[in-house]
Enzyme design. Sequence first.
Site, PDB file in Angstrom:
ATOM      1  N   LYS A 115       0.834  -1.208   0.000  1.00 52.06           N
ATOM      2  CA  LYS A 115       0.000   0.000   0.000  1.00 52.06           C
ATOM      3  C   LYS A 115       0.863   1.250   0.000  1.00 52.06           C
ATOM      4  CE  LYS A 115      -4.466  -1.569   1.647  1.00 52.06           C
ATOM      5  NZ  LYS A 115      -5.546  -1.494   2.605  1.00 52.06           N
ATOM      6  N   LYS A 194      -5.739  -8.638  -7.561  1.00 55.31           N
ATOM      7  CA  LYS A 194      -6.843  -8.989  -6.673  1.00 55.31           C
ATOM      8  C   LYS A 194      -7.986  -7.983  -6.861  1.00 55.31           C
ATOM      9  CE  LYS A 194      -7.723  -8.307  -1.834  1.00 55.31           C
ATOM     10  NZ  LYS A 194      -7.262  -7.673  -0.638  1.00 55.31           N
ATOM     11  N   LYS A 197     -11.563  -2.913  -3.665  1.00 56.12           N
ATOM     12  CA  LYS A 197     -12.396  -1.709  -3.681  1.00 56.12           C
ATOM     13  C   LYS A 197     -11.619  -0.500  -4.180  1.00 56.12           C
ATOM     14  CE  LYS A 197     -14.356  -3.074   0.638  1.00 56.12           C
ATOM     15  NZ  LYS A 197     -13.075  -3.188   1.354  1.00 56.12           N
TER      16      LYS A 197
HETATM   17  N1  AQP Z   1     -10.420 -10.153  -4.268  1.00 54.20           N
HETATM   18  C1  AQP Z   1     -10.703 -10.772  -3.144  1.00 54.20           C
HETATM   19  N2  AQP Z   1     -10.820 -12.114  -3.142  1.00 54.20           N
HETATM   20  C2  AQP Z   1     -11.142 -12.774  -2.000  1.00 54.20           C
HETATM   21  N3  AQP Z   1     -11.349 -12.172  -0.824  1.00 54.20           N
HETATM   22  C3  AQP Z   1     -11.245 -10.833  -0.771  1.00 54.20           C
HETATM   23  N4  AQP Z   1     -11.397  -9.938   0.220  1.00 54.20           N
HETATM   24  C4  AQP Z   1     -11.194  -8.706  -0.257  1.00 54.20           C
HETATM   25  N5  AQP Z   1     -10.901  -8.756  -1.575  1.00 54.20           N
HETATM   26  C5  AQP Z   1     -10.928 -10.065  -1.925  1.00 54.20           C
HETATM   27  C6  AQP Z   1     -11.744 -10.274   1.597  1.00 54.20           C
HETATM   28  O1  AQP Z   1     -12.771  -9.383   2.008  1.00 54.20           O
HETATM   29  C7  AQP Z   1     -12.642  -9.173   3.418  1.00 54.20           C
HETATM   30  C8  AQP Z   1     -12.819  -7.721   3.738  1.00 54.20           C
HETATM   31  O2  AQP Z   1     -11.815  -6.998   3.100  1.00 54.20           O
HETATM   32  P1  AQP Z   1     -11.401  -5.549   3.558  1.00 54.20           P
HETATM   33  O3  AQP Z   1     -12.378  -4.602   3.039  1.00 54.20           O
HETATM   34  O4  AQP Z   1     -11.234  -5.469   5.011  1.00 54.20           O
HETATM   35  O5  AQP Z   1      -9.970  -5.342   3.010  1.00 54.20           O
HETATM   36  P2  AQP Z   1      -9.293  -5.761   1.710  1.00 54.20           P
HETATM   37  O6  AQP Z   1      -8.921  -7.189   1.679  1.00 54.20           O
HETATM   38  O7  AQP Z   1      -8.169  -4.809   1.584  1.00 54.20           O
HETATM   39  O8  AQP Z   1     -10.436  -5.508   0.642  1.00 54.20           O
HETATM   40  P3  AQP Z   1     -10.304  -4.655  -0.626  1.00 54.20           P
HETATM   41  O9  AQP Z   1     -11.573  -4.766  -1.374  1.00 54.20           O
HETATM   42  O10 AQP Z   1      -9.057  -5.006  -1.335  1.00 54.20           O
HETATM   43  O11 AQP Z   1     -10.247  -3.199  -0.024  1.00 54.20           O
HETATM   44  P4  AQP Z   1      -9.177  -2.056  -0.208  1.00 54.20           P
HETATM   45  O12 AQP Z   1      -9.080  -1.832  -1.692  1.00 54.20           O
HETATM   46  O13 AQP Z   1      -9.756  -0.882   0.511  1.00 54.20           O
HETATM   47  O14 AQP Z   1      -7.877  -2.506   0.392  1.00 54.20           O
HETATM   48  C9  AQP Z   1     -11.281  -9.721   3.839  1.00 54.20           C
HETATM   49  O15 AQP Z   1     -11.485 -10.914   4.578  1.00 54.20           O
HETATM   50  C10 AQP Z   1     -10.590 -10.003   2.549  1.00 54.20           C
HETATM   51  O16 AQP Z   1      -9.720 -11.121   2.651  1.00 54.20           O
END
Ligand code: AQP
Length: 349
Positions: A115, A194, A197
């Site tokens: 990040k 991956k 969001k």
């Molecule tokens: N692409 C993915 N495939 C499988 N699992 C995923 N998770 C997120 N993206 C995928 C799972 O969703 C849960 C909540 O995620 P989070 O919002 O706390 O953080 P993250 O993993 O960082 O999700 P994002 O969408 O990638 O958010 P940003 O872009 O803000 O960092 C977790 O259990 C995660 O494993």
Amino acid sequence: MTETRRRVFSGIQPSGDVHLGNYLGAIKNWVELTERYESIYCIVDLHAITIPYEPEELHDRVLDLAVALIASGLEADRCTLFVQSHVPEHAELAWLLNTVTPLGDLQRMTQFKEKSERIKAVSAGLLNYPVLQAADILLYRADLVPVGEDQRQHLELTREIARRWNARYGELFPEPDALIGPGRRVLGLDGVSKMSKSQNNVIPLLATPEELDAIVRTAVTDPARVARVDPGNPNVCNVFALHRVFSSPAEVEEIEIRCQTAGIGCVECKRLLAGNIADELAPVRERALELRERPDLVREVLHEGAERARVIARETLAEAYDRMGLRRNMAPTPAAPAAPAPAATPDPA
Ligand code: AQP
């Protein structure tokens, strides 16, 4: 034997539209876990502010996420669902845990490194993100934490923080175990990174059928398949990977063969996928529409969730403060009731 007494905790950031990655990798599993465990789920808004964000959008994002979670099945009678900043004990415990966390451990975290490469001004909040995550989990003395593979390192750090704190101040925090669910890592529309969001590569969970059709149409397929007449390789195609999740086994088999023989083009293949995603998620979408009409109900769920969570959080934090020698009660000890005055003896005349 049902494990009703074991406690599960997990969190999700209100950092953008909830997407199929969140749903398949986390939320679907969370709903199933409510059957077996005492489940506490948290919208981690304090985590979402560790990277650049728009303050005026945050509140709506929190409510949107709550709608998506409740609509997916995390109803108030199945779990405790609340917003992290509504329970200030999270930030307080994080501060206490910071004091037993080596700086080097935080600098080594893969997610921090990734990040911070994408962000210009890296904040101390981003570095300390895993400590806040440890506080989230330890505050509820959770036994199990459903996490994706990408979060395993953070959970290991949580365990390490719990060990260090317990060794210094006495056993309080159980070391939580990772619960790696059946959910897979879902790739984004680019078919490489991956689905995230913050990456603008998502298929939103609550998209309408029309939106799904338009969004899925932009997905990258087998890069070697240039023309409609070229045979494709489903094994390197993210659209096919999603067919495996959303389409029937017979349909998957047929698509695999037709792709390899150029019997189906990518456009049609994507149209079928979008339709199947829309069908499977129709109940979630419908419930979300109802909830959007009733924001007070959503607020009530979050309010009650925070009240329930605080009962546990207050108790753990009070114990942690006490063990660390931070005595917070300076109210004067109530004075002992005055002894009754002795009865006056009359003067002898
Ligand atoms: N692409 C993915 N495939 C499988 N699992 C995923 N998770 C997120 N993206 C995928 C799972 O969703 C849960 C909540 O995620 P989070 O919002 O706390 O953080 P993250 O993993 O960082 O999700 P994002 O969408 O990638 O958010 P940003 O872009 O803000 O960092 C977790 O259990 C995660 O494993």
